[in-house]
Write a protein that holds these residues in place. Structure first.
Motif, PDB file in Angstrom:
ATOM      1  N   ALA A  12      19.123 -28.368 -12.892  1.00  0.00           N
ATOM      2  CA  ALA A  12      18.782 -27.902 -14.426  1.00  0.00           C
ATOM      3  C   ALA A  12      20.090 -28.053 -15.310  1.00  0.00           C
ATOM      4  O   ALA A  12      19.998 -27.666 -16.340  1.00  0.00           O
ATOM      5  CB  ALA A  12      18.244 -26.493 -14.695  1.00  0.00           C
ATOM      6  N   ARG A  13      21.215 -28.442 -14.752  1.00  0.00           N
ATOM      7  CA  ARG A  13      22.549 -28.700 -15.524  1.00  0.00           C
ATOM      8  C   ARG A  13      22.963 -30.054 -15.430  1.00  0.00           C
ATOM      9  O   ARG A  13      23.681 -30.520 -16.503  1.00  0.00           O
ATOM     10  CB  ARG A  13      23.372 -27.708 -14.941  1.00  0.00           C
ATOM     11  CG  ARG A  13      23.324 -26.089 -15.289  1.00  0.00           C
ATOM     12  CD  ARG A  13      24.542 -25.364 -15.203  1.00  0.00           C
ATOM     13  NE  ARG A  13      25.168 -25.391 -13.854  1.00  0.00           N
ATOM     14  CZ  ARG A  13      24.872 -24.435 -12.739  1.00  0.00           C
ATOM     15  NH1 ARG A  13      23.818 -23.551 -13.169  1.00  0.00           N
ATOM     16  NH2 ARG A  13      25.222 -24.755 -11.700  1.00  0.00           N
ATOM     17  N   SER A  97       7.831 -22.106 -20.902  1.00  0.00           N
ATOM     18  CA  SER A  97       8.421 -22.984 -19.572  1.00  0.00           C
ATOM     19  C   SER A  97       9.155 -23.887 -20.405  1.00  0.00           C
ATOM     20  O   SER A  97       8.778 -24.675 -21.378  1.00  0.00           O
ATOM     21  CB  SER A  97       6.993 -23.651 -19.246  1.00  0.00           C
ATOM     22  OG  SER A  97       6.811 -23.044 -17.930  1.00  0.00           O
ATOM     23  N   LEU A  98      10.518 -24.236 -19.666  1.00  0.00           N
ATOM     24  CA  LEU A  98      11.475 -24.990 -20.253  1.00  0.00           C
ATOM     25  C   LEU A  98      11.126 -26.382 -19.501  1.00  0.00           C
ATOM     26  O   LEU A  98      11.381 -27.410 -20.126  1.00  0.00           O
ATOM     27  CB  LEU A  98      12.832 -24.513 -19.862  1.00  0.00           C
ATOM     28  CG  LEU A  98      13.182 -23.235 -20.505  1.00  0.00           C
ATOM     29  CD1 LEU A  98      14.729 -22.663 -19.999  1.00  0.00           C
ATOM     30  CD2 LEU A  98      13.235 -23.603 -22.185  1.00  0.00           C
ATOM     31  N   GLU A  99      10.741 -26.196 -18.471  1.00  0.00           N
ATOM     32  CA  GLU A  99      10.157 -27.667 -17.831  1.00  0.00           C
ATOM     33  C   GLU A  99       8.802 -27.078 -16.612  1.00  0.00           C
ATOM     34  O   GLU A  99       8.689 -26.024 -16.608  1.00  0.00           O
ATOM     35  CB  GLU A  99      11.101 -28.068 -16.709  1.00  0.00           C
ATOM     36  CG  GLU A  99      12.563 -28.494 -17.259  1.00  0.00           C
ATOM     37  CD  GLU A  99      13.527 -28.948 -16.219  1.00  0.00           C
ATOM     38  OE1 GLU A  99      13.185 -29.799 -15.198  1.00  0.00           O
ATOM     39  OE2 GLU A  99      14.271 -28.177 -15.703  1.00  0.00           O
ATOM     40  N   PRO A 100       7.992 -28.299 -16.794  1.00  0.00           N
ATOM     41  CA  PRO A 100       6.806 -27.958 -16.002  1.00  0.00           C
ATOM     42  C   PRO A 100       7.282 -27.572 -14.562  1.00  0.00           C
ATOM     43  O   PRO A 100       7.962 -27.944 -13.916  1.00  0.00           O
ATOM     44  CB  PRO A 100       5.895 -29.264 -16.275  1.00  0.00           C
ATOM     45  CG  PRO A 100       6.674 -30.205 -17.141  1.00  0.00           C
ATOM     46  CD  PRO A 100       7.876 -29.530 -17.203  1.00  0.00           C
ATOM     47  N   HIS A 126      11.361 -23.304 -13.950  1.00  0.00           N
ATOM     48  CA  HIS A 126      12.462 -23.192 -14.853  1.00  0.00           C
ATOM     49  C   HIS A 126      11.735 -22.595 -16.301  1.00  0.00           C
ATOM     50  O   HIS A 126      11.053 -23.480 -16.998  1.00  0.00           O
ATOM     51  CB  HIS A 126      13.390 -24.613 -15.260  1.00  0.00           C
ATOM     52  CG  HIS A 126      14.433 -24.382 -15.761  1.00  0.00           C
ATOM     53  ND1 HIS A 126      15.043 -25.585 -16.423  1.00  0.00           N
ATOM     54  CD2 HIS A 126      15.057 -23.338 -16.076  1.00  0.00           C
ATOM     55  CE1 HIS A 126      16.043 -24.922 -17.045  1.00  0.00           C
ATOM     56  NE2 HIS A 126      16.288 -23.889 -16.842  1.00  0.00           N
ATOM     57  N   SER A 127      12.075 -21.534 -16.678  1.00  0.00           N
ATOM     58  CA  SER A 127      11.345 -20.712 -17.716  1.00  0.00           C
ATOM     59  C   SER A 127      12.380 -19.923 -18.524  1.00  0.00           C
ATOM     60  O   SER A 127      13.454 -19.732 -18.087  1.00  0.00           O
ATOM     61  CB  SER A 127      10.093 -19.863 -17.108  1.00  0.00           C
ATOM     62  OG  SER A 127      10.769 -19.268 -16.511  1.00  0.00           O
ATOM     63  N   ARG A 128      11.884 -19.492 -19.699  1.00  0.00           N
ATOM     64  CA  ARG A 128      12.531 -18.458 -20.365  1.00  0.00           C
ATOM     65  C   ARG A 128      11.656 -17.127 -20.323  1.00  0.00           C
ATOM     66  O   ARG A 128      10.432 -17.185 -20.717  1.00  0.00           O
ATOM     67  CB  ARG A 128      12.529 -18.692 -21.874  1.00  0.00           C
ATOM     68  CG  ARG A 128      13.632 -18.310 -22.745  1.00  0.00           C
ATOM     69  CD  ARG A 128      13.988 -18.872 -24.141  1.00  0.00           C
ATOM     70  NE  ARG A 128      14.951 -19.920 -23.695  1.00  0.00           N
ATOM     71  CZ  ARG A 128      15.082 -21.095 -24.394  1.00  0.00           C
ATOM     72  NH1 ARG A 128      14.230 -21.228 -25.365  1.00  0.00           N
ATOM     73  NH2 ARG A 128      15.801 -21.974 -24.199  1.00  0.00           N
ATOM     74  N   GLN A 129      12.408 -16.085 -19.972  1.00  0.00           N
ATOM     75  CA  GLN A 129      11.894 -14.514 -19.689  1.00  0.00           C
ATOM     76  C   GLN A 129      12.537 -13.716 -20.383  1.00  0.00           C
ATOM     77  O   GLN A 129      13.777 -13.509 -20.787  1.00  0.00           O
ATOM     78  CB  GLN A 129      11.790 -14.532 -18.142  1.00  0.00           C
ATOM     79  CG  GLN A 129      10.962 -15.855 -17.253  1.00  0.00           C
ATOM     80  CD  GLN A 129      10.976 -15.095 -15.995  1.00  0.00           C
ATOM     81  OE1 GLN A 129      11.616 -14.088 -15.594  1.00  0.00           O
ATOM     82  NE2 GLN A 129      10.761 -16.084 -15.278  1.00  0.00           N
ATOM     83  N   ILE A 147      16.553 -10.136 -26.092  1.00  0.00           N
ATOM     84  CA  ILE A 147      17.550 -11.466 -25.962  1.00  0.00           C
ATOM     85  C   ILE A 147      16.697 -12.284 -24.684  1.00  0.00           C
ATOM     86  O   ILE A 147      16.738 -11.757 -23.483  1.00  0.00           O
ATOM     87  CB  ILE A 147      18.723 -11.377 -25.724  1.00  0.00           C
ATOM     88  CG1 ILE A 147      19.373 -10.919 -26.996  1.00  0.00           C
ATOM     89  CG2 ILE A 147      19.479 -12.833 -25.390  1.00  0.00           C
ATOM     90  CD1 ILE A 147      20.857 -10.377 -26.685  1.00  0.00           C
ATOM     91  N   PRO A 148      15.818 -13.298 -25.108  1.00  0.00           N
ATOM     92  CA  PRO A 148      15.251 -13.922 -23.810  1.00  0.00           C
ATOM     93  C   PRO A 148      16.255 -14.683 -22.958  1.00  0.00           C
ATOM     94  O   PRO A 148      17.166 -15.236 -23.493  1.00  0.00           O
ATOM     95  CB  PRO A 148      14.186 -15.043 -24.282  1.00  0.00           C
ATOM     96  CG  PRO A 148      14.751 -15.147 -25.529  1.00  0.00           C
ATOM     97  CD  PRO A 148      15.460 -14.098 -25.928  1.00  0.00           C
ATOM     98  N   LYS A 149      16.279 -14.881 -21.550  1.00  0.00           N
ATOM     99  CA  LYS A 149      17.149 -15.555 -20.738  1.00  0.00           C
ATOM    100  C   LYS A 149      16.503 -16.952 -20.017  1.00  0.00           C
ATOM    101  O   LYS A 149      15.192 -16.605 -19.604  1.00  0.00           O
ATOM    102  CB  LYS A 149      17.636 -14.751 -19.790  1.00  0.00           C
ATOM    103  CG  LYS A 149      18.719 -13.661 -20.133  1.00  0.00           C
ATOM    104  CD  LYS A 149      19.611 -13.010 -19.057  1.00  0.00           C
ATOM    105  CE  LYS A 149      20.365 -12.016 -19.558  1.00  0.00           C
ATOM    106  NZ  LYS A 149      21.337 -11.538 -18.591  1.00  0.00           N
ATOM    107  N   ASP A 150      17.320 -17.701 -19.803  1.00  0.00           N
ATOM    108  CA  ASP A 150      16.798 -18.952 -19.022  1.00  0.00           C
ATOM    109  C   ASP A 150      16.899 -18.757 -17.363  1.00  0.00           C
ATOM    110  O   ASP A 150      17.934 -18.144 -16.963  1.00  0.00           O
ATOM    111  CB  ASP A 150      17.604 -20.126 -19.436  1.00  0.00           C
ATOM    112  CG  ASP A 150      17.365 -20.720 -20.916  1.00  0.00           C
ATOM    113  OD1 ASP A 150      16.622 -19.946 -21.348  1.00  0.00           O
ATOM    114  OD2 ASP A 150      18.317 -21.377 -21.209  1.00  0.00           O
TER     115      ASP A 150
END
Length: 201
Positions: A12-13, A97-100, A126-129, A147-150
């Motif tokens: 993811a980076r 969802s940042l990626e499916p 890979h999501s934001r929560q 503040i949401p986090k990845d």
């Protein structure tokens, strides 16, 4: 967890254009081939896995339901989800969802004998929560509601394949060695009561 999935470092980076990114893509192809030999995707897709994960986290929070949670997680996973939560308030929310979600690892093995088949599927999410944990006095211990986090997770789902009515249940999480450390818990202390002798003076 049978034959745990080893997440590639920097997932993811890294971009597919970098040298490490190309190595990561080659390793992914090898693992995909091994998973296809184990039986394809095993009947679970990433979207269903995400919904199951959301339901588990919601039931662990303010809508705690022991019976429903048992139907969504295995006997191995249940103690890990509820341990230490008795006097805490958990506020969790899925943002986006940042990626499916995608299946990255599939394994199928017989336990005790060949006819007793269990399937395990590792899903990369890979999501934001948003997560905030409060102690029994309502003081913030961890995270925050603003503040949401990845979040990058590798969640393992398991199913007893012999039972035609069996369902996929959350079995555990794979935490890679290279994962950044979690934020420390904010320690809360009791405010000392005022000394009556000093108040009188």
């Amino acid at each position: 967890i049978m034959d745990p999935y080893v997440p590639p470092e920097g997932d993811a980076r890294l971009t597919s254009l970098s040298k490490d990114g190309v190595k990561q893509q080659m390793q992914k192809l090898r693992q995909t081939a091994a998973s296809q030999l184990a039986g394809g995707k095993g009947g679970i897709c990433g979207g269903n896995a995400r919904i199951c994960g959301e339901n588990c986290r919601n039931l662990r929070g303010k809508h705690f339901n022991k019976q429903k949670l048992h139907s969504l997680v295995t006997e191995r996973c249940y103690p890990d989800m509820v341990r230490g939560n008795r006097y805490k308030t958990i506020r969790w929310r899925f943002v986006e969802s940042l990626e499916p979600p995608r299946v990255v690892h599939v394994r199928c093995e017989g336990i005790l004998n060949r006819g007793n088949l269990y399937g395990q599927v590792t899903v990369r999410m890979h999501s934001r929560q948003i997560l905030a944990i409060y102690d029994r006095f309502g003081r913030l211990m961890y995270g925050g509601e603003e503040i949401p986090k990845d979040v990058l997770e590798y969640v393992v789902f398991e199913r007893y394949l012999v039972n035609p009515y069996g369902t996929w249940r959350m079995h555990g999480k794979i935490i890679p060695e290279w994962a950044p450390p979690k934020d420390p818990i904010i320690k809360t202390v009791m405010i000392p009561a005022p000394d009556p002798s000093q108040e009188h003076e």
